[in-house]
Structures are given as structure tokens and as C-alpha cells.
Design a protein around this motif. Structure first.
Motif, short mmCIF file in Angstrom:
data_model
loop_
_atom_site.label_atom_id
_atom_site.label_comp_id
_atom_site.label_asym_id
_atom_site.label_seq_id
_atom_site.Cartn_x
_atom_site.Cartn_y
_atom_site.Cartn_z
N ARG A 40 0.83 -1.20 0.00
CA ARG A 40 0.00 0.00 0.00
C ARG A 40 0.87 1.25 0.00
NH1 ARG A 40 -2.71 -1.09 4.29
NH2 ARG A 40 -3.87 -2.68 3.20
N ASP A 43 2.50 1.83 -3.55
CA ASP A 43 1.50 2.29 -4.52
C ASP A 43 2.01 2.15 -5.95
OD1 ASP A 43 -0.95 3.37 -5.35
OD2 ASP A 43 -0.07 5.37 -5.45
N THR A 70 -4.94 7.30 -6.16
CA THR A 70 -5.37 5.90 -6.18
C THR A 70 -6.71 5.76 -5.47
OG1 THR A 70 -3.06 5.24 -6.12
CG2 THR A 70 -4.67 3.56 -5.58
N TYR A 72 -9.53 3.95 -3.26
CA TYR A 72 -9.49 3.05 -2.11
C TYR A 72 -10.91 2.79 -1.63
CZ TYR A 72 -10.38 6.97 1.05
OH TYR A 72 -10.94 8.03 1.70
N ARG A 77 -10.48 -1.31 4.41
CA ARG A 77 -9.60 -0.94 5.51
C ARG A 77 -10.15 -1.45 6.84
NH1 ARG A 77 -6.41 -1.78 4.10
NH2 ARG A 77 -5.28 -0.95 5.86
N ASP A 113 -1.76 3.99 6.36
CA ASP A 113 -3.05 4.52 5.92
C ASP A 113 -3.12 6.04 6.09
OD1 ASP A 113 -3.86 2.05 5.15
OD2 ASP A 113 -5.32 1.77 6.77
N TRP A 121 -4.10 8.59 -1.80
CA TRP A 121 -5.45 8.23 -2.20
C TRP A 121 -6.23 9.45 -2.69
CZ3 TRP A 121 -6.45 5.12 2.86
CH2 TRP A 121 -5.81 3.89 2.76
#
Length: 159
Positions: A40, A43, A70, A72, A77, A113, A121
């Protein structure tokens, strides 16, 4: 639940504390700790979009579409976090290191994250509270599984 229950179903009770089960649990926790957050964080799809495909775009609009970030899924999650907690709670009585691995996995997941949310993201629309309510239910289920499975493992002592 598949990770915990499938391993539990295929392992005979007399072979619960063998090296095979401990190794399987270690591999799953290690993948949660390192492999998933690393993929993640890197990427690869986003990097390819920005540095390879954007250069070959025929129009400005097409090139701009490669820089949107990206996509998500917030439900994914929540699912990853719940899976890690459930696996740790399920096998904590016979594999106490599961708490440490779970902590490390959740910490790396949090920081990766956070980085991805702020830097990688794309923005999404507002998301309601239904996902968090469902996640809370499954966390209670994980806690109940912890109580039941701990009593199950301790009732079979000594192995």
C-alpha cells in the motif's frame, strides 16, 4: 474469520501446539505487519500512472486523469483491521505473541493509511456511519470469540 476458522478446522486438537500451527500463525501475522502495508505504501499502480502512462497520454484531460490519486475502499480498511484483531483474539491463549504482532500490524497499518490518505489516495465523497457500526459489531464478535476460544484452549490443557 477465514484465516482463523480454516486453520482451526484443519488442525487436529492434539497437534495444536506443534510448530506447524505456530508457523502458520506467524506467517499470517507477518504478512499483516509488513507485506500488506508495504504494498500500500509503495502504490505501484499510482506510480505507474504518474510516471509511465501520463507521459504517453494523447490529451491533457487524459493526462490529468492519471494524477487523481489511487482509489481506495474504506470498507476494505475496516475489514483488514477486524481480521487482524479477530485472528489475534482467536489464538491468543495458545499464541500470546499474537498480541504483540497485532499491535505491530495495527500500528503500521495506521501510519501507512494515514500517509496514503493524506498523500496518495483520491478524495471520496462523504461516507456515512454504517461501516463503523458494522465494524463495532464484529469487534464484539471477536471479543466473544476470544472468550470462547480461550476457555476451549484452557479446557484441553495440558496439551
Amino acid at each position: 474469520m477465514n484465516s482463523a476458522i480454516v486453520i482451526f478446522a484443519i488442525t487436529p486438537f492434539t497437534e495444536t501446539l506443534t510448530e506447524t500451527l505456530v508457523d502458520q500463525l506467524y506467517v499470517i501475522f507477518f504478512a499483516d505487519f509488513l507485506t500488506t502495508p508495504l504494498m500500500r505504501f509503495l502504490d505501484i499502480g499510482g506510480v505507474l500512472n504518474r510516471f509511465v502512462f501520463a507521459k504517453k497520454a494523447q490529451t491533457q484531460g487524459k493526462m490529468d486523469s492519471y494524477f487523481n490519486g489511487t482509489a481506495y475502499n474504506i470498507a476494505e480498511r475496516y475489514t483488514d483491521i477486524t481480521k487482524t484483531l479477530f485472528l489475534a483474539f482467536f489464538y491468543a491463549a495458545i499464541f500470546p505473541a499474537a498480541y504483540i504482532f497485532c499491535l505491530a500490524s495495527l500500528a503500521t497499518t495506521f501510519f501507512v493509511d494515514k500517509y496514503a490518505l493524506l498523500r496518495v489516495w483520491r478524495q471520496q465523497g462523504k461516507i456515512g456511519e454504517s461501516i463503523s457500526k458494522v465494524s463495532r459489531f464484529f469487534l464484539v464478535v471477536a471479543l466473544c470469540a476470544h472468550v470462547v476460544m480461550s476457555s476451549y484452549w484452557w479446557s484441553g490443557f495440558p496439551f
